[in-house]
Design a protein around this motif. Structure first.
Motif: not given
Ligand SMILES: NC(=O)c1ccc[n+]([C@@H]2O[C@H](COP(=O)([O-])OP(=O)(O)OC[C@H]3O[C@@H](n4cnc5c(N)ncnc54)[C@H](O)[C@@H]3O)[C@@H](O)[C@H]2O)c1
Ligand SMILES: [Fe+2]
Length: 392
Positions: A116-129
């Motif tokens: 739910x977090x990483x697939x949000x289109x406005x997140x540019x996050x990598x898992x380790x963050x």
């Protein structure tokens, strides 16, 4: 003049919406429409065991009836490795999922949180963050959780645990992981095999005990929830193990596990979990069993610091509990006996652990400072080794 903080100063947060009832799974479509209006595709995150148990069909039907396409990811593994979570994220992005549903045990619900977090289109996050406590501010897709084990309480926590590398587990604690709504349907847990019922049920009891004795952030709300959780879980665990079809017992277990989750999400768990994680990471023992194996020994170690609180919990668990040290002792021995009575192995040596490997377990446990800092009694590597030796 500045106000002096009182012992009653506390913060408490939990999931805002719980839908419960036998057969409540049929309400999944309504919940989806409410929290993800306009979404066309729901990503349902689960594992092959849950799928094979035939639990998905009512959920998928409810989603279809609400006009949603359901994309099922059933590749979750127990103690989910990071690459599995990342693969699920890729699938959710490709499906343009507008909603994520965790459907299963803690492993599936934890992966759903990450998706739910990483697939949000406005997140540019990598898992380790995400690793660590509130390490980034994250957005997420709408998230619903449907537990099919009564154990982790993950449905109401802002925690996700991932296996990173070969043996270590890393935790994410982030407010973004709190679901929009939780659906509790005890019917889904009726087919849980006795060994899984026992292990996951003891995990839930450990959440309640560790929240009640947490050195940090223990508060009147978490105490109330922990006590009620322990009452329900302690009263129904053996019934649910002996007769999986006992719906009342299953309902108690499911509600108890959720209440314990609400408690420990605010008053965090401690050394039982810190010492259990290396058993999962290195020896791949189920999370609840790992907890059950070290539990009596950690409780005995903690008694000098937490005895009064254990005596209070004895009053909740046992009809004829004595006050003071005697009550604390009764509570510890009751918990020690529960693992064996529910059919779980009680010694590390019976679970594939070799005596030569105990030192490595103790070293790895020291990596869990996020949890150890909550323990009512400070615990160092030598203490951890002594506990593993006692559990051997
Ligand atoms: N996020 C949190 O707050 C939190 C807290 C504690 C533990 N955890 C994590 O949760 C994971 C453990 O979760 P778990 O103990 O629920 O086990 P799990 O999700 O790994 O599932 C265990 C097994 O039970 C099967 N199963 C699940 N529901 C079933 C059902 N109704 N009928 C038949 N089989 C069913 C699954 O297929 C699987 O094989 C670990 O990764 C642990 O680290 C997370
Ligand atoms: Fe746990």
């Amino acid at each position: 003049m500045q106000a002096t903080p009182s012992a009653q100063d506390y913060a408490f947060q939990t999931v805002a919406h719980v839908e419960a009832g036998a057969g409540a799974c049929s309400r999944l479509g309504e919940l989806a429409a409410r929290y993800a209006p306009g979404a066309r595709t729901a990503m349902l995150v689960t594992d092959a065991g849950v799928r094979k148990a035939g639990l998905l069909e009512p959920a998928l039907q409810a989603l279809r009836a609400a006009g949603l396409q359901a994309q099922v990811f059933d590749g979750v593994q127990a103690d989910p490795p990071d690459h599995v979570a990342l693969f699920a994220c890729t699938q959710a992005r490709e499906a343009r999922a507008g909603l994520v549903i965790g459907f299963g045990g803690g492993s599936s619900m934890d992966v759903a949180k990450i998706v739910a977090c990483l697939a949000h289109p406005e997140n540019r996050l990598e898992l380790p963050q995400l690793y660590g406590v509130e390490s980034v501010r994250a957005q997420r897709l709408p998230l619903l959780q449907v537990p099919t084990t009564a154990g982790t309480g993950s449905e109401v926590t802002r925690v996700a645990i991932v296996t990173t590398g070969a043996t270590t587990k890393s935790g994410i604690v982030n407010a973004a992981l709190l679901a929009d709504a939780v659906l509790l349907d005890a019917e889904l847990t009726r087919g849980l095999p006795p060994a899984v019922t026992a292990a996951t049920g003891i995990d839930a009891m450990v959440h309640a005990i560790e929240a009640y004795t947490s050195a940090r952030r223990k508060n009147p709300m978490s105490d109330m929830l922990a006590r009620e959780a322990l009452r329900l879980l302690g009263g129904s665990l053996l019934r649910a193990v002996d007769d999986g079809g006992d719906l009342r017992a299953r309902e108690d277990m499911l509600r108890g596990a959720m209440l314990a989750g609400m408690a420990f999400d605010n008053a965090p768990v401690a050394a039982v979990h810190a010492l259990a994680y290396p058993l999962g990471g290195i020896h791949h023992l189920p999370h609840g069993l790992s907890n059950a194996l070290v539990l009596p020994h950690v409780l005995r170690f903690n008694q000098p610091a937490a005895g009064e609180l254990y005596a209070e919990l004895a009053q909740v668990l046992l009809p004829r509990a004595e006050p003071g040290d005697a009550g604390a002792h009764q509570m510890i021995e009751h918990m020690a006996g529960l693992g064996a009575r529910s059919g779980l192995p009680t010694r590390l040596r019976d679970c594939g652990v070799e005596s030569g490997g105990l030192a490595l377990l103790a070293r790895e446990a020291m990596g869990q400072q996020r949890l150890l800092q909550n323990n009512p009694r400070p615990l160092n590597e030598a203490d951890a080794l002594a506990i593993y030796q006692a559990a051997f």
